[in-house]
Design a protein around this motif. Structure first.
Motif, PDB file in Angstrom:
ATOM      1  N   SER A 157       5.381  -5.501  14.472  1.00  0.00           N
ATOM      2  CA  SER A 157       6.285  -5.655  13.805  1.00  0.00           C
ATOM      3  C   SER A 157       7.080  -6.755  13.957  1.00  0.00           C
ATOM      4  O   SER A 157       7.846  -7.376  13.116  1.00  0.00           O
ATOM      5  N   ALA A 158       7.070  -7.483  15.172  1.00  0.00           N
ATOM      6  CA  ALA A 158       7.642  -8.568  15.408  1.00  0.00           C
ATOM      7  C   ALA A 158       7.262  -9.793  14.340  1.00  0.00           C
ATOM      8  O   ALA A 158       7.972 -10.594  14.133  1.00  0.00           O
ATOM      9  N   VAL A 159       5.764  -9.780  14.250  1.00  0.00           N
ATOM     10  CA  VAL A 159       5.307 -10.793  13.060  1.00  0.00           C
ATOM     11  C   VAL A 159       5.838 -10.452  12.028  1.00  0.00           C
ATOM     12  O   VAL A 159       6.312 -11.370  11.118  1.00  0.00           O
ATOM     13  N   VAL A 160       5.737  -9.260  11.358  1.00  0.00           N
ATOM     14  CA  VAL A 160       5.947  -8.745  10.132  1.00  0.00           C
ATOM     15  C   VAL A 160       7.427  -8.851   9.633  1.00  0.00           C
ATOM     16  O   VAL A 160       7.726  -9.320   8.533  1.00  0.00           O
ATOM     17  N   GLU A 161       8.128  -8.671  10.800  1.00  0.00           N
ATOM     18  CA  GLU A 161       9.635  -8.811  10.465  1.00  0.00           C
ATOM     19  C   GLU A 161      10.324  -9.927   9.763  1.00  0.00           C
ATOM     20  O   GLU A 161      10.830 -10.224   9.072  1.00  0.00           O
ATOM     21  N   ARG A 162       9.462 -11.067  10.160  1.00  0.00           N
ATOM     22  CA  ARG A 162      10.018 -12.470   9.640  1.00  0.00           C
ATOM     23  C   ARG A 162       9.358 -12.972   8.360  1.00  0.00           C
ATOM     24  O   ARG A 162       9.369 -14.016   7.899  1.00  0.00           O
ATOM     25  N   LEU A 163       8.528 -11.941   7.678  1.00  0.00           N
ATOM     26  CA  LEU A 163       7.749 -12.335   6.476  1.00  0.00           C
ATOM     27  C   LEU A 163       8.400 -12.227   5.305  1.00  0.00           C
ATOM     28  O   LEU A 163       9.085 -11.155   5.436  1.00  0.00           O
ATOM     29  N   ASP A 164       8.256 -12.797   4.461  1.00  0.00           N
ATOM     30  CA  ASP A 164       8.607 -12.700   2.976  1.00  0.00           C
ATOM     31  C   ASP A 164       8.006 -11.418   2.660  1.00  0.00           C
ATOM     32  O   ASP A 164       6.947 -11.140   2.986  1.00  0.00           O
ATOM     33  N   CYS A 165       8.507 -10.956   1.355  1.00  0.00           N
ATOM     34  CA  CYS A 165       7.961  -9.743   0.902  1.00  0.00           C
ATOM     35  C   CYS A 165       6.475 -10.346   0.315  1.00  0.00           C
ATOM     36  O   CYS A 165       5.371  -9.242   0.728  1.00  0.00           O
ATOM     37  N   LEU A 166       6.223 -11.366  -0.272  1.00  0.00           N
ATOM     38  CA  LEU A 166       4.822 -11.829  -0.795  1.00  0.00           C
ATOM     39  C   LEU A 166       3.824 -11.585   0.421  1.00  0.00           C
ATOM     40  O   LEU A 166       2.725 -11.128   0.537  1.00  0.00           O
ATOM     41  N   GLU A 167       4.235 -12.473   1.630  1.00  0.00           N
ATOM     42  CA  GLU A 167       3.401 -12.476   2.780  1.00  0.00           C
ATOM     43  C   GLU A 167       3.384 -11.028   3.231  1.00  0.00           C
ATOM     44  O   GLU A 167       2.363 -10.742   3.893  1.00  0.00           O
ATOM     45  N   LYS A 168       4.283 -10.147   3.189  1.00  0.00           N
ATOM     46  CA  LYS A 168       4.104  -8.969   3.781  1.00  0.00           C
ATOM     47  C   LYS A 168       2.901  -8.324   3.103  1.00  0.00           C
ATOM     48  O   LYS A 168       2.000  -7.441   3.974  1.00  0.00           O
ATOM     49  N   VAL A 169       2.775  -8.245   1.855  1.00  0.00           N
ATOM     50  CA  VAL A 169       1.707  -7.790   1.126  1.00  0.00           C
ATOM     51  C   VAL A 169       0.351  -8.331   1.718  1.00  0.00           C
ATOM     52  O   VAL A 169      -0.464  -7.548   1.684  1.00  0.00           O
ATOM     53  N   LEU A 170       0.357  -9.635   1.668  1.00  0.00           N
ATOM     54  CA  LEU A 170      -0.912 -10.304   2.066  1.00  0.00           C
ATOM     55  C   LEU A 170      -1.131  -9.605   3.534  1.00  0.00           C
ATOM     56  O   LEU A 170      -2.459  -9.505   3.674  1.00  0.00           O
ATOM     57  N   PHE A 171      -0.382  -9.781   4.302  1.00  0.00           N
ATOM     58  CA  PHE A 171      -0.310  -9.068   5.664  1.00  0.00           C
ATOM     59  C   PHE A 171      -1.295  -7.738   5.749  1.00  0.00           C
ATOM     60  O   PHE A 171      -1.988  -7.275   6.254  1.00  0.00           O
ATOM     61  N   ARG A 172      -0.507  -7.004   4.812  1.00  0.00           N
ATOM     62  CA  ARG A 172      -0.919  -5.345   4.955  1.00  0.00           C
ATOM     63  C   ARG A 172      -2.160  -5.420   4.261  1.00  0.00           C
ATOM     64  O   ARG A 172      -3.200  -4.709   4.787  1.00  0.00           O
ATOM     65  N   SER A 173      -2.667  -6.574   3.426  1.00  0.00           N
ATOM     66  CA  SER A 173      -4.115  -6.086   2.742  1.00  0.00           C
ATOM     67  C   SER A 173      -5.058  -6.724   3.735  1.00  0.00           C
ATOM     68  O   SER A 173      -6.337  -6.167   3.887  1.00  0.00           O
ATOM     69  N   GLY A 174      -4.804  -7.552   4.620  1.00  0.00           N
ATOM     70  CA  GLY A 174      -5.411  -8.171   5.628  1.00  0.00           C
ATOM     71  C   GLY A 174      -5.706  -6.892   6.632  1.00  0.00           C
ATOM     72  O   GLY A 174      -6.775  -7.003   7.272  1.00  0.00           O
ATOM     73  N   GLN A 175      -4.732  -6.305   7.070  1.00  0.00           N
ATOM     74  CA  GLN A 175      -4.870  -5.184   8.155  1.00  0.00           C
ATOM     75  C   GLN A 175      -5.600  -4.089   7.449  1.00  0.00           C
ATOM     76  O   GLN A 175      -6.673  -3.513   8.154  1.00  0.00           O
ATOM     77  N   THR A 176      -5.481  -3.819   6.297  1.00  0.00           N
ATOM     78  CA  THR A 176      -6.385  -2.714   5.552  1.00  0.00           C
ATOM     79  C   THR A 176      -7.966  -3.206   5.691  1.00  0.00           C
ATOM     80  O   THR A 176      -8.570  -2.368   5.909  1.00  0.00           O
ATOM     81  N   GLY A 177      -8.113  -4.329   5.658  1.00  0.00           N
ATOM     82  CA  GLY A 177      -9.503  -4.995   5.675  1.00  0.00           C
ATOM     83  C   GLY A 177     -10.113  -4.749   6.953  1.00  0.00           C
ATOM     84  O   GLY A 177     -11.234  -4.560   7.284  1.00  0.00           O
ATOM     85  N   LEU A 178      -9.290  -5.207   8.013  1.00  0.00           N
ATOM     86  CA  LEU A 178      -9.590  -5.096   9.412  1.00  0.00           C
ATOM     87  C   LEU A 178     -10.084  -3.709   9.717  1.00  0.00           C
ATOM     88  O   LEU A 178     -11.030  -3.445  10.255  1.00  0.00           O
ATOM     89  N   HIS A 179      -9.097  -2.635   9.351  1.00  0.00           N
ATOM     90  CA  HIS A 179      -9.307  -1.523   9.642  1.00  0.00           C
ATOM     91  C   HIS A 179     -10.473  -0.941   9.058  1.00  0.00           C
ATOM     92  O   HIS A 179     -11.234   0.048   9.600  1.00  0.00           O
ATOM     93  N   GLY A 180     -10.789  -1.205   7.843  1.00  0.00           N
ATOM     94  CA  GLY A 180     -11.753  -0.657   7.093  1.00  0.00           C
ATOM     95  C   GLY A 180     -13.238  -1.256   7.737  1.00  0.00           C
ATOM     96  O   GLY A 180     -14.206  -0.497   7.850  1.00  0.00           O
ATOM     97  N   PHE A 181     -13.277  -2.289   8.208  1.00  0.00           N
ATOM     98  CA  PHE A 181     -14.302  -3.151   8.917  1.00  0.00           C
ATOM     99  C   PHE A 181     -14.611  -2.322  10.081  1.00  0.00           C
ATOM    100  O   PHE A 181     -15.616  -1.944  10.624  1.00  0.00           O
TER     101      PHE A 181
END
Lengths: 211, 230
Positions: A157-181
């Motif tokens: 949350s500390a990292v995500v908090e400071r992200l722009d909306c666009l970056e948040k979407v990217l962050f989330r898709s990265g996390q989905t990929g990580l969890h999927g793997f």
């Protein structure tokens, strides 16, 4: 990983806006400082600071992006749009110095989106704005990607908090990929799971019952 | 400021971004439509005045209202369209029969007075169901193929499942009826002879069912059964 059946309309890329995208509609609700270049009769109630019936020429006010974009014309000047503070020279220097330390959520939260939209209005500073947007994104991207692909089961949350909306979407898709793997590595990828939509509905039903 | 109500509709959907269907905001939509009517009437009056009396200074105001009309229109259509996407997702997540509390959130009222024609959302759902069903029937050379099955590639024909809540009796193709009961300790373990399609039933003490995968995929998605990976 869960396959989602609900795919919302994606926001437009760059200067484009997507008509049906909820994100783009909220983005175009952001307010811009404008100066009227002609009078607007019978719309005085939109401007709270004066009691007159009309909006006089030369009034400084804030209008949402969609209205400024609709009224803005190159040939016949109805209003001139000023740059919001974060896109002006002073802030641009800050972004160029070190884009990683800035809290883009506070600045935006649609920093990139609004910035690209600002390019619709003819301004001599446009090339500089575009350049700063790009450099800011590049400067921050490596860190966003790195943390989204490596923070597994950690409080982000500390990292995500400071992200722009666009970056948040990217962050989330990265996390989905990580969890999927990770779930594939554990051999859980083929496990059938309950739909998250169904589970969330049930959660809400329980909270609805409780006072 | 104009269009605040319309954006409120959009915010409402944006807050729930995981695809749940919130209750249809009939009241909010009606308010937006009323605002649009008022804007249109004012504009019409101003246009007539500008034309007949040659008052060109009214034009900027007309333009403002026109922008607001377009904005309202965009918000309302986006609201309805996003709801349709959510309703479509329900078909894939819940199957063809929706639980009553979900159905309630769709707009079922035929008498809902609107200036733009809105097909009732329940009606849309049932028509989507029909088109999807007729598409699936047409696949596989007339045999039909259920494309909502096997969202993840299947590894075996049969999977082990645990029952999470009372679901009542459940019939398999050959007529065998299994009682799906929550956390029951004595359950039927059904072993299948695939080749001869003979079902051998035995009562065992294991709390798990062994069922054909395609039969229970839907129930797993609905949270009735849990897939046990051994």
């Amino acid at each position: 990983m869960n396959t989602q059946a609900y795919l919302p309309v994606q926001p437009g890329v760059g200067m484009e806006e997507n008509f049906f995208s909820l994100d783009d509609i909220l983005l175009s609700q952001e307010r811009l400082p404008v100066r009227t270049e002609c009078a607007f009769p019978r719309l005085g109630f939109l401007e709270k600071s004066s009691d007159s019936q009309d909006i006089a020429e030369g009034t400084k006010m804030e209008l949402p992006l969609w209205l400024s974009k609709g009224l803005y014309e190159r040939k016949r000047r109805i209003l001139s749009v000023e740059l919001p503070k974060v896109y002006r020279e002073g802030w641009r220097t800050v972004f160029n110095a070190d884009p990683r330390v800035v809290d883009l959520h506070k600045m935006g939260p649609y920093y990139y989106g609004l910035g690209s939209q600002m390019l619709h209005f003819d301004s001599p500073e446009n090339p500089d704005i575009a350049q700063t947007l790009l450099q800011t994104f590049i400067g921050r991207f490596r860190r966003t990607m790195d943390s989204s692909q490596n923070a597994y089961n950690e409080d982000t949350s500390a990292v995500v908090e400071r992200l722009d909306c666009l970056e948040k979407v990217l962050f989330r898709s990265g996390q989905t990929g990580l969890h999927g793997f990770q779930s594939w590595e554990k051999g859980q990828a083929s496990q059938l799971t309950a739909s998250s939509l169904v589970l969330n509905y049930r959660k809400r039903k329980i909270t609805d019952v409780q006072p | 400021m104009f269009c605040e109500k319309a954006v409120e509709l959009i915010r409402e959907l944006h807050r729930i971004s995981d695809g749940q269907l919130p209750a249809f905001n009939e009241d909010g939509l009606r308010q937006v439509l009323q605002e649009m009517e008022a804007l249109y009437d004012q504009n019409q009056a101003d246009v007539n005045e500008a034309k007949s009396e040659g008052r060109a200074e009214l034009i900027p105001s007309i333009k403002v209202r026109h922008c607001c009309l377009l904005r309202d229109q965009r918000c309302v259509t986006a609201y309805l369209y996003d709801r349709l996407l959510r309703i479509r997702a329900l078909r894939w997540e819940y199957g063809s029969v929706l639980p009553a509390n979900v159905r309630f959130h769709m707009c079922a009222e035929e008498n809902f007075r609107m200036t733009i024609v809105v097909l009732s959302q329940l009606q849309w759902f049932s028509q989507y169901k029909k088109s999807l069903a007729s598409f699936m029937r047409s696949l596989g050379g007339g045999e039909g193929l259920d494309i909502t099955q096997d969202m993840k590639p299947p590894k075996s024909l049969y999977i082990e499942v645990r029952c999470l809540k009372d679901h009542g009796e459940f019939e398999i193709d050959d007529g065998t009826v299994i009682l799906l009961k929550k956390n029951s300790q004595v359950v039927l373990g059904v072993a299948w002879d695939i080749l001869s399609c003979v079902c051998v039933m035995s009562v065992s003490l294991c709390p798990q069912h062994f069922l054909p995968r395609w039969k229970c995929e839907q129930l797993i998605r609905q949270g009735v059964l849990e897939h046990v990976v051994s």
